[in-house]
Scaffold this motif. Sequence first.
Motif, PDB file in Angstrom:
ATOM      1  N   LYS A   1       0.856  -1.185   0.000  1.00 48.07           N
ATOM      2  CA  LYS A   1       0.000   0.000   0.000  1.00 48.07           C
ATOM      3  C   LYS A   1       0.891   1.234   0.000  1.00 48.07           C
ATOM      4  O   LYS A   1       1.716   1.402   0.897  1.00 48.07           O
ATOM      5  CB  LYS A   1      -0.906  -0.004   1.235  1.00 48.07           C
ATOM      6  CG  LYS A   1      -1.748   1.264   1.410  1.00 48.07           C
ATOM      7  CD  LYS A   1      -2.797   1.410   0.328  1.00 48.07           C
ATOM      8  CE  LYS A   1      -3.679   2.621   0.573  1.00 48.07           C
ATOM      9  NZ  LYS A   1      -4.699   2.798  -0.490  1.00 48.07           N
TER      10      LYS A   1
ATOM     11  N   ASN B   1       0.981   5.344   0.090  1.00 46.05           N
ATOM     12  CA  ASN B   1       0.177   6.520   0.425  1.00 46.05           C
ATOM     13  C   ASN B   1       0.954   7.799   0.140  1.00 46.05           C
ATOM     14  O   ASN B   1       2.117   7.925   0.522  1.00 46.05           O
ATOM     15  CB  ASN B   1      -0.226   6.496   1.906  1.00 46.05           C
ATOM     16  CG  ASN B   1      -1.172   5.370   2.240  1.00 46.05           C
ATOM     17  OD1 ASN B   1      -2.206   5.217   1.599  1.00 46.05           O
ATOM     18  ND2 ASN B   1      -0.820   4.570   3.235  1.00 46.05           N
TER      19      ASN B   1
ATOM     20  N   ASP C   1      -4.382  12.070  -6.815  1.00 44.09           N
ATOM     21  CA  ASP C   1      -4.003  11.249  -5.673  1.00 44.09           C
ATOM     22  C   ASP C   1      -3.179  10.073  -6.190  1.00 44.09           C
ATOM     23  O   ASP C   1      -3.696   9.207  -6.895  1.00 44.09           O
ATOM     24  CB  ASP C   1      -5.252  10.758  -4.945  1.00 44.09           C
ATOM     25  CG  ASP C   1      -4.909   9.962  -3.700  1.00 44.09           C
ATOM     26  OD1 ASP C   1      -3.701   9.798  -3.412  1.00 44.09           O
ATOM     27  OD2 ASP C   1      -5.838   9.493  -3.014  1.00 44.09           O
TER      28      ASP C   1
ATOM     29  N   SER D   1      -1.863   7.649  -4.518  1.00 44.11           N
ATOM     30  CA  SER D   1      -1.909   6.452  -3.669  1.00 44.11           C
ATOM     31  C   SER D   1      -2.282   5.223  -4.487  1.00 44.11           C
ATOM     32  O   SER D   1      -3.038   5.314  -5.458  1.00 44.11           O
ATOM     33  CB  SER D   1      -2.915   6.645  -2.534  1.00 44.11           C
ATOM     34  OG  SER D   1      -2.545   7.744  -1.727  1.00 44.11           O
TER      35      SER D   1
ATOM     36  N   ASP E   1      -2.559   0.544  -4.528  1.00 41.17           N
ATOM     37  CA  ASP E   1      -2.476  -0.795  -3.940  1.00 41.17           C
ATOM     38  C   ASP E   1      -1.828  -1.705  -4.973  1.00 41.17           C
ATOM     39  O   ASP E   1      -2.244  -1.729  -6.138  1.00 41.17           O
ATOM     40  CB  ASP E   1      -3.873  -1.322  -3.588  1.00 41.17           C
ATOM     41  CG  ASP E   1      -4.486  -0.579  -2.418  1.00 41.17           C
ATOM     42  OD1 ASP E   1      -4.030  -0.791  -1.286  1.00 41.17           O
ATOM     43  OD2 ASP E   1      -5.415   0.221  -2.649  1.00 41.17           O
TER      44      ASP E   1
ATOM     45  N   HIS F   1      -4.629   2.363  -8.736  1.00 38.51           N
ATOM     46  CA  HIS F   1      -4.573   3.677  -8.123  1.00 38.51           C
ATOM     47  C   HIS F   1      -5.946   4.078  -7.597  1.00 38.51           C
ATOM     48  O   HIS F   1      -6.987   3.723  -8.175  1.00 38.51           O
ATOM     49  CB  HIS F   1      -4.064   4.709  -9.123  1.00 38.51           C
ATOM     50  CG  HIS F   1      -2.633   4.485  -9.515  1.00 38.51           C
ATOM     51  ND1 HIS F   1      -2.272   3.583 -10.485  1.00 38.51           N
ATOM     52  CD2 HIS F   1      -1.481   5.030  -9.051  1.00 38.51           C
ATOM     53  CE1 HIS F   1      -0.957   3.584 -10.614  1.00 38.51           C
ATOM     54  NE2 HIS F   1      -0.453   4.449  -9.751  1.00 38.51           N
ATOM     55  N   ASP F   2      -5.941   4.831  -6.512  1.00 36.16           N
ATOM     56  CA  ASP F   2      -7.192   5.187  -5.856  1.00 36.16           C
ATOM     57  C   ASP F   2      -8.056   6.094  -6.711  1.00 36.16           C
ATOM     58  O   ASP F   2      -9.291   6.018  -6.664  1.00 36.16           O
ATOM     59  CB  ASP F   2      -6.902   5.872  -4.514  1.00 36.16           C
ATOM     60  CG  ASP F   2      -6.318   4.896  -3.499  1.00 36.16           C
ATOM     61  OD1 ASP F   2      -6.369   3.677  -3.768  1.00 36.16           O
ATOM     62  OD2 ASP F   2      -5.825   5.347  -2.451  1.00 36.16           O
ATOM     63  N   GLN F   3      -7.432   6.959  -7.514  1.00 30.24           N
ATOM     64  CA  GLN F   3      -8.222   7.972  -8.203  1.00 30.24           C
ATOM     65  C   GLN F   3      -8.422   7.706  -9.684  1.00 30.24           C
ATOM     66  O   GLN F   3      -9.547   7.656 -10.153  1.00 30.24           O
ATOM     67  CB  GLN F   3      -7.571   9.350  -8.023  1.00 30.24           C
ATOM     68  CG  GLN F   3      -8.376  10.470  -8.682  1.00 30.24           C
ATOM     69  CD  GLN F   3      -7.759  11.839  -8.494  1.00 30.24           C
ATOM     70  OE1 GLN F   3      -6.751  11.979  -7.822  1.00 30.24           O
ATOM     71  NE2 GLN F   3      -8.368  12.845  -9.095  1.00 30.24           N
TER      72      GLN F   3
END
Length: 225
Positions: free
Chosen positions: A24, A26, A46, A48, A50, A79-81
């Motif tokens: 992960k 961040n 963003d 960030s 996984d 990616h988160d975004q």
Amino acid sequence: AVELNAKFQPKSGNLIGLSLRQTKGNYPNRQLAVDPLTGAVLGTVDNSFDQTDAEVNGDWRLTGQSRVLGRLGYTTRKHDQVQQRDFSGITGRLTYNWALEGKTNINLTLRREIGAVDDIDAAYVLTDGITLNPVWYPTSKVSLSAKYDWSKRRYEGDPFGVLGSNQVGLSVRRDNVNTASVSGTYLPLRNLQLSLTLQRERRTSSRELADYNDNLASLSAQFSF
């Protein structure tokens, strides 16, 4: 990161294993994406992510003079975004080692890896490469080696592209890097090692003004006690 490993080693001394790794990443400060032509703010990104790596790894002796070692697996990064930045594919690093007559070793390495990159226009870099590294031991105190490395780097996750920039000619950056070097190591004493390396590197890039040629010389001494 969390990693789970399982290994099997028969009496022959060979080794084979399985690994599963979850990472992960961040980034607490969002990246501001600005159109380089107009100066308009396109938004924030963003970075960030996984990442999951499932691999087979091992060290296997083929004959008395040759062995294969390394890892081969499948990597997924989400990616988160922005989903356009996601990656999934085969990754790994395999090395073939061949020992000749006890005084010469030849190593050939193939690799395909993703990793962090110090570039504001990319979230990560995908690297395909090959390295050839012969080493000669004329005496017990002297070793001479040469190395040639070729790599192709693709800079993925450009925030301008994924956020809809209309910049003309904007494309994924691609670099080709060629590195050649020769090295010598001398042991004047049992606990003293002297090393000299001469290196030539050349990079060609799809990004304007990113090409370069570089000459490097290094001299080091290591004392162990």
